[in-house]
Design a protein around this motif. Structure first.
Motif, mmCIF file in Angstrom:
data_model
loop_
_atom_site.group_PDB
_atom_site.id
_atom_site.type_symbol
_atom_site.label_atom_id
_atom_site.label_comp_id
_atom_site.label_asym_id
_atom_site.label_seq_id
_atom_site.Cartn_x
_atom_site.Cartn_y
_atom_site.Cartn_z
ATOM 1 N N PRO A 31 0.801 -1.242 0.000
ATOM 2 C CA PRO A 31 0.000 0.000 0.000
ATOM 3 C C PRO A 31 0.825 1.278 0.000
ATOM 4 O O PRO A 31 0.293 2.354 -0.294
ATOM 5 C CB PRO A 31 -0.823 -0.123 1.293
ATOM 6 C CG PRO A 31 -0.848 -1.572 1.606
ATOM 7 C CD PRO A 31 0.487 -2.084 1.158
ATOM 8 N N PHE A 32 2.111 1.181 0.341
ATOM 9 C CA PHE A 32 2.955 2.366 0.424
ATOM 10 C C PHE A 32 3.805 2.576 -0.830
ATOM 11 O O PHE A 32 4.517 3.577 -0.922
ATOM 12 C CB PHE A 32 3.871 2.266 1.648
ATOM 13 C CG PHE A 32 3.124 2.079 2.933
ATOM 14 C CD1 PHE A 32 2.506 3.160 3.551
ATOM 15 C CD2 PHE A 32 3.009 0.829 3.521
ATOM 16 C CE1 PHE A 32 1.802 2.994 4.733
ATOM 17 C CE2 PHE A 32 2.313 0.656 4.698
ATOM 18 C CZ PHE A 32 1.705 1.744 5.311
ATOM 19 N N LEU A 33 3.732 1.658 -1.789
ATOM 20 C CA LEU A 33 4.488 1.788 -3.027
ATOM 21 C C LEU A 33 3.778 2.754 -3.966
ATOM 22 O O LEU A 33 2.565 2.675 -4.151
ATOM 23 C CB LEU A 33 4.638 0.427 -3.707
ATOM 24 C CG LEU A 33 5.397 -0.647 -2.911
ATOM 25 C CD1 LEU A 33 5.312 -1.985 -3.644
ATOM 26 C CD2 LEU A 33 6.845 -0.246 -2.700
ATOM 27 N N PHE A 34 4.518 3.653 -4.581
ATOM 28 C CA PHE A 34 3.870 4.648 -5.444
ATOM 29 C C PHE A 34 3.273 4.027 -6.698
ATOM 30 O O PHE A 34 2.449 4.645 -7.381
ATOM 31 C CB PHE A 34 4.854 5.770 -5.819
ATOM 32 C CG PHE A 34 6.045 5.330 -6.635
ATOM 33 C CD1 PHE A 34 6.007 5.346 -8.016
ATOM 34 C CD2 PHE A 34 7.222 4.922 -6.005
ATOM 35 C CE1 PHE A 34 7.103 4.963 -8.771
ATOM 36 C CE2 PHE A 34 8.324 4.534 -6.754
ATOM 37 C CZ PHE A 34 8.272 4.552 -8.133
ATOM 38 N N THR A 35 3.645 2.786 -7.016
ATOM 39 C CA THR A 35 3.087 2.093 -8.180
ATOM 40 C C THR A 35 1.900 1.201 -7.818
ATOM 41 O O THR A 35 1.325 0.556 -8.706
ATOM 42 C CB THR A 35 4.172 1.208 -8.817
ATOM 43 O OG1 THR A 35 4.680 0.299 -7.823
ATOM 44 C CG2 THR A 35 5.333 2.045 -9.339
ATOM 45 N N ASP A 36 1.512 1.167 -6.558
ATOM 46 C CA ASP A 36 0.534 0.178 -6.089
ATOM 47 C C ASP A 36 -0.806 0.292 -6.804
ATOM 48 O O ASP A 36 -1.458 -0.711 -7.085
ATOM 49 C CB ASP A 36 0.340 0.322 -4.572
ATOM 50 C CG ASP A 36 -0.617 -0.718 -4.013
ATOM 51 O OD1 ASP A 36 -0.357 -1.927 -4.214
ATOM 52 O OD2 ASP A 36 -1.619 -0.330 -3.386
ATOM 53 N N ARG A 37 -1.258 1.505 -7.117
ATOM 54 C CA ARG A 37 -2.596 1.706 -7.698
ATOM 55 C C ARG A 37 -2.554 2.122 -9.168
ATOM 56 O O ARG A 37 -3.551 2.613 -9.696
ATOM 57 C CB ARG A 37 -3.359 2.760 -6.880
ATOM 58 C CG ARG A 37 -3.665 2.314 -5.459
ATOM 59 C CD ARG A 37 -4.366 3.412 -4.683
ATOM 60 N NE ARG A 37 -4.748 2.984 -3.346
ATOM 61 C CZ ARG A 37 -5.930 2.472 -3.020
ATOM 62 N NH1 ARG A 37 -6.861 2.335 -3.951
ATOM 63 N NH2 ARG A 37 -6.204 2.104 -1.800
ATOM 64 N N TRP A 38 -1.420 1.921 -9.809
ATOM 65 C CA TRP A 38 -1.285 2.365 -11.188
ATOM 66 C C TRP A 38 -2.315 1.725 -12.123
ATOM 67 O O TRP A 38 -2.755 2.350 -13.087
ATOM 68 C CB TRP A 38 0.129 2.066 -11.699
ATOM 69 C CG TRP A 38 1.113 3.139 -11.348
ATOM 70 C CD1 TRP A 38 0.923 4.193 -10.499
ATOM 71 C CD2 TRP A 38 2.454 3.260 -11.838
ATOM 72 N NE1 TRP A 38 2.066 4.965 -10.425
ATOM 73 C CE2 TRP A 38 3.014 4.416 -11.227
ATOM 74 C CE3 TRP A 38 3.238 2.513 -12.704
ATOM 75 C CZ2 TRP A 38 4.330 4.836 -11.490
ATOM 76 C CZ3 TRP A 38 4.543 2.929 -12.968
ATOM 77 C CH2 TRP A 38 5.071 4.080 -12.370
ATOM 78 N N LEU A 39 -2.682 0.478 -11.890
ATOM 79 C CA LEU A 39 -3.556 -0.245 -12.813
ATOM 80 C C LEU A 39 -4.999 -0.340 -12.318
ATOM 81 O O LEU A 39 -5.782 -1.130 -12.857
ATOM 82 C CB LEU A 39 -2.995 -1.651 -13.064
ATOM 83 C CG LEU A 39 -1.674 -1.707 -13.833
ATOM 84 C CD1 LEU A 39 -1.116 -3.121 -13.835
ATOM 85 C CD2 LEU A 39 -1.851 -1.209 -15.262
ATOM 86 N N ASP A 40 -5.362 0.471 -11.357
ATOM 87 C CA ASP A 40 -6.714 0.397 -10.790
ATOM 88 C C ASP A 40 -7.719 1.293 -11.511
ATOM 89 O O ASP A 40 -8.805 1.538 -10.996
ATOM 90 C CB ASP A 40 -6.682 0.776 -9.303
ATOM 91 C CG ASP A 40 -6.018 -0.298 -8.458
ATOM 92 O OD1 ASP A 40 -5.750 -1.388 -8.988
ATOM 93 O OD2 ASP A 40 -5.766 -0.037 -7.269
ATOM 94 N N PHE A 41 -7.373 1.784 -12.695
ATOM 95 C CA PHE A 41 -8.269 2.712 -13.374
ATOM 96 C C PHE A 41 -9.528 2.044 -13.933
ATOM 97 O O PHE A 41 -10.440 2.723 -14.415
ATOM 98 C CB PHE A 41 -7.539 3.444 -14.507
ATOM 99 C CG PHE A 41 -6.871 2.540 -15.511
ATOM 100 C CD1 PHE A 41 -7.619 1.898 -16.481
ATOM 101 C CD2 PHE A 41 -5.500 2.357 -15.496
ATOM 102 C CE1 PHE A 41 -7.020 1.078 -17.420
ATOM 103 C CE2 PHE A 41 -4.884 1.538 -16.433
ATOM 104 C CZ PHE A 41 -5.648 0.892 -17.400
ATOM 105 N N ALA A 42 -9.596 0.710 -13.877
ATOM 106 C CA ALA A 42 -10.794 0.018 -14.369
ATOM 107 C C ALA A 42 -12.042 0.414 -13.588
ATOM 108 O O ALA A 42 -13.161 0.265 -14.095
ATOM 109 C CB ALA A 42 -10.591 -1.494 -14.305
#
Length: 282
Positions: free
Chosen positions: A230-241
């Motif tokens: 949860p603390f990685l800046f890339t964690d939510r990169w692919l959640d745009f769905a």
């Protein structure tokens, strides 16, 4: 009563400095070469699927199997392909070059002689990098839409929740995805700007930024490091769905924005601390 005039001067100076920085950035052949390379991703994707006749459901990147039924999905699929590597590479080049590039060309001290101030210069450099993030994200979506329109049928967009929306609403949602991706890259831009203040060799800052982006994604794929995810800046990169649901689920967008804001705050402060205490000799 004389304080408003300096305030207006500073504000106007920042606007002019930002305008000059944006003009310089988007006049560079390197910038257009990177945007052109990004535009090639949806072009190659669309042409390959047109020749091959599509792909089986569930195989390949997300939304790939939707393209032959609706060409509007070319841009979204291309964005999914570009996020792990190609987008971070271009952002790393832009952000990593922000300060180190000026130092390597011997122009940094001349910028600081002007009444801009170091913090204002950093802010302008960051805003220019953010503008490139937006341009890169829009390039993928717009080029993908044009290619999909030319090569495949176009019609109502079937969302991941199964609901159909009009072409117009679908295009608006795809622009929302471009905005989501832009926000996702702002934390990486802050990291790149900070690394750019540490060296006068822009290639070093670019490489370090790109390596951190890849390392963060690798760490995010290791289950044993789940507490760190949860603390990685890339964690939510692919959640745009979540922007392709009915109704739109904004939790991912808000959570991603908060995560990137934290990275901007930390690495922005680190960049300011480093740059304001640094001896500029070139």
């Amino acid at each position: 009563m004389s304080s408003p005039e300096p305030l207006r001067t500073r504000s106007g100076g920042t606007t002019r400095l930002l305008g000059n920085e944006l003009a310089t950035l988007f006049r560079r052949s390197r910038t257009w070469a990177m945007l052109g390379a990004l535009a090639l991703i949806p072009i190659l994707l669309g042409v390959a699927l047109r020749i091959a006749g599509g792909t089986s459901a569930g195989r390949g990147p997300a939304f790939l199997d939707q393209i032959t039924n609706n060409g509007l999905f070319v841009g979204v699929a291309a964005t999914t392909v570009a996020i792990p590597l190609f987008l971070p590479l271009t952002i790393s080049v832009t952000a990593g070059d922000a300060i180190a590039g000026e130092a390597s060309h011997g122009t940094l001290r001349y910028l600081l002689i002007a009444p801009a101030g170091r913090v204002r210069l950093l802010l302008v450099k960051y805003l220019a990098a953010a503008a490139f993030c937006l341009a890169a994200s829009l390039t993928l979506v717009i080029a993908g839409t044009v290619v999909g329109w030319a090569l495949f049928p176009i019609g109502p967009v079937t969302l991941v929740s199964g609901t159909e929306v009009s072409v117009g609403e679908g295009l608006l949602r795809f622009l929302g995805i471009a905005a989501y991706v832009t926000v996702s890259l702002l934390g990486l831009s802050a990291i790149g700007l900070f690394l750019s203040t540490l060296t006068t060799v822009p290639v070093g800052a670019m490489a370090a930024t790109a390596i951190l982006a890849v390392a963060s994604q690798i760490a995010g794929a290791i289950p044993q490091l789940s507490a760190l995810h949860p603390f990685l800046f890339t964690d939510r990169w692919l959640d745009f769905a979540d922007l392709l649901r009915a109704p739109v689920v904004w939790d991912s967008f808000v959570g991603n924005a908060g995560l990137q804001a934290a990275y901007i705050a930390v690495f922005g402060a680190a960049a300011v601390l480093r740059f304001t205490t640094r001896d500029v000799l070139s």
